[in-house]
Design an enzyme around this catalytic site. Structure first.
Site, PDB file in Angstrom:
ATOM      1  N   ARG A   1       0.852  -1.179   0.000  1.00 13.15           N
ATOM      2  CA  ARG A   1       0.000   0.000   0.000  1.00 13.15           C
ATOM      3  C   ARG A   1       0.893   1.236   0.000  1.00 13.15           C
ATOM      4  NH1 ARG A   1      -2.149  -3.448   4.084  1.00 13.15           N
ATOM      5  NH2 ARG A   1      -4.253  -4.224   3.612  1.00 13.15           N
TER       6      ARG A   1
ATOM      7  N   HIS B   1      -2.441   2.230  -5.751  1.00 14.22           N
ATOM      8  CA  HIS B   1      -3.189   1.023  -5.395  1.00 14.22           C
ATOM      9  C   HIS B   1      -3.450   0.150  -6.629  1.00 14.22           C
ATOM     10  CE1 HIS B   1      -4.610  -0.452  -1.586  1.00 14.22           C
ATOM     11  NE2 HIS B   1      -5.672  -0.990  -2.163  1.00 14.22           N
TER      12      HIS B   1
ATOM     13  N   ARG C   1      -0.823  -2.396  -6.653  1.00 16.85           N
ATOM     14  CA  ARG C   1      -1.115  -3.459  -5.680  1.00 16.85           C
ATOM     15  C   ARG C   1      -2.144  -4.437  -6.255  1.00 16.85           C
ATOM     16  NH1 ARG C   1      -1.293  -4.809  -0.086  1.00 16.85           N
ATOM     17  NH2 ARG C   1      -3.392  -5.231   0.731  1.00 16.85           N
TER      18      ARG C   1
ATOM     19  N   HIS D   1      -4.268  -9.369   4.022  1.00 18.22           N
ATOM     20  CA  HIS D   1      -5.705  -9.309   4.275  1.00 18.22           C
ATOM     21  C   HIS D   1      -6.059 -10.167   5.485  1.00 18.22           C
ATOM     22  CE1 HIS D   1      -6.733  -8.188  -0.172  1.00 18.22           C
ATOM     23  NE2 HIS D   1      -6.393  -7.137   0.553  1.00 18.22           N
TER      24      HIS D   1
END
Length: 313
Positions: A153, A254, A257, A280
Site C-alpha cells: 500500500r 493502489h 497493488r 488481508h
C-alpha cells in the site's frame, strides 16, 4: 432549552480509534469529518447523543444520499456513526444503539482496476530520458518496483525506513530479500523483495547517499527538501512516470497493488498465498481478485476457443 451533543466525546472516540484501533491517519480524518456531520445533525435537531433514535439516523442517512453522496460514502458514514455509538455503549453512556439496525444503501461493488501484464512490465521497465535521469527518477523506479513487485500500500511504501530500528514502522532487510511492513490494524507482515526491486533499491540507495540534501533520518523515500515523501507527491510522480511510459490511463499506487495480486493469482491460482502477501485479515477480501482472474480467462477463451468465436455470415 434544547440539548446539545458533547464535543468532548468525539475527541475521546477519535483518540480511541487512533490509539486502540490504530486506524490510518486518512481513516481518522474521514471519521472526524463524518462525526462532525453527525454532531451538526444532532445540534440542528436539539438532541444530545443519548437522545438520538433509529428514526433520526435513517432520515439523516437518506438526506446524505439525497445530496448526491455515493452509497459507499453513506455506508462509511453509517459505519463511523455505528462505531461511535458502540463505543458509547461500552462506556455506559447510552441505553439503546440508534445505528445498529440501520442498513446502508446497496451499491454495486466495482472490481479493482489492474494493469495488464504488458502494461505493468512497460511501466516497471520504463527508462527516462538522459536529461531526466536524476535522483528523483531513480527513486521513482524504486517505488514502482516495490509497489508492483511487493504489493505494498502507498502508506506502507512511504513508511519504510532503510533499515531496522526500534521505532521503525517498516524497513528493508536487504540480506534476507524481505520487506517488513506494518499494515492496516497494526498487522505486521514480511513480503519478498524481488530481484528487479532489489536492483532498483540498490541504485536508489546509492543515489540517495549522493544527492547532497539534508535527509530525514532513516526514511527510505524522500521529497525535494530531504523530508519523508508524502502520498500526494508520490501519487503525482507515479502518474508522471506512467504517462512517460506511454500508459494512457490514470495510474495510481493502489492499481499496482491490484496488479500484483491479479498477476500472481493468474499464474499460481493460490488464493491463500495472495491473502498472506497482501496482508488481508479475511479471505473474502482477497476473493475479489478471482473475479478479475475470471475476466482474464474469459477473454483468453473468447480469443482462442473455436466455439467462442463468431463465424462470419
Amino acid at each position: 432549552m434544547s440539548a446539545a451533543p458533547d464535543d468532548s466525546l468525539i475527541v475521546r472516540y477519535l483518540d480511541h480509534v487512533r490509539v486502540e484501533k490504530r486506524l490510518s491517519a486518512r481513516t481518522q480524518a474521514l471519521y472526524a469529518r463524518h462525526l462532525q456531520v453527525l454532531r451538526e445533525q444532532c445540534q440542528q435537531a436539539g438532541l444530545a447523543w443519548d437522545q438520538v433514535r433509529e428514526a433520526h439516523v435513517r432520515r439523516w442517512a437518506a438526506e446524505l444520499r439525497a445530496r448526491g453522496l455515493h452509497p459507499r460514502s453513506v455506508a462509511l458514514a453509517l459505519s463511523c456513526w455505528r462505531g461511535f455509538y458502540t463505543w458509547q455503549g461500552r462506556q455506559g453512556l447510552i441505553r439503546q444503539h440508534p445505528v445498529q439496525g440501520v442498513r446502508a444503501p446497496k451499491a454495486a461493488k466495482p472490481l479493482p482496476k489492474a494493469l495488464a501484464v504488458e502494461e505493468a512490465l512497460r511501466l516497471a521497465g520504463h527508462a527516462p530520458d538522459a536529461a531526466a535521469s536524476d535522483w528523483q527518477a531513480v527513486q521513482d523506479r524504486c517505488m514502482v518496483e516495490l509497489l508492483y513487485g511487493s504489493g505494498l500500500r502507498i502508506a506502507e511504501l512511504l513508511g519504510l525506513d532503510r533499515r531496522y530500528h526500534p521505532q521503525a514502522r517498516g524497513w528493508i532487510d536487504r540480506a534476507a530479500a524481505e520487506v517488513h511492513v506494518c499494515g492496516k490494524g497494526g498487522k505486521w507482515r514480511a513480503v519478498p523483495l524481488g530481484s528487479a526491486a532489489a536492483q532498483a533499491l540498490d541504485e536508489w540507495l546509492t543515489a540517495r547517499a549522493q544527492m547532497g540534501l539534508p535527509v530525514d533520518g532513516e526514511a527510505l523515500f524522500l521529497g525535494a527538501r530531504g523530508q519523508r515523501l508524502t502520498p500526494q507527491v508520490a501519487r503525482r510522480r507515479l502518474q508522471t512516470w506512467a504517462l512517460a511510459a506511454g500508459l494512457p490511463n490514470r495510474v495510481h499506487p493502489h492499481m499496482l497493488r491490484h496488479s500484483f495480486a491479479t498477476h500472481i493469482l493468474q499464474s499460481s491460482a493460490d488464493l491463500r498465498a495472495v491473502q498472506e502477501l497482501l496482508g488481508h485479515a479475511h479471505i473474502g477480501t482477497t476473493q475479489v481478485y478471482t473475479r478479475l482472474d475470471f475476466q482474464h480467462l474469459s477473454r483468453v477463451y473468447e480469443a482462442a476457443h473455436p466455439r467462442a468465436r463468431r463465424t462470419a455470415k
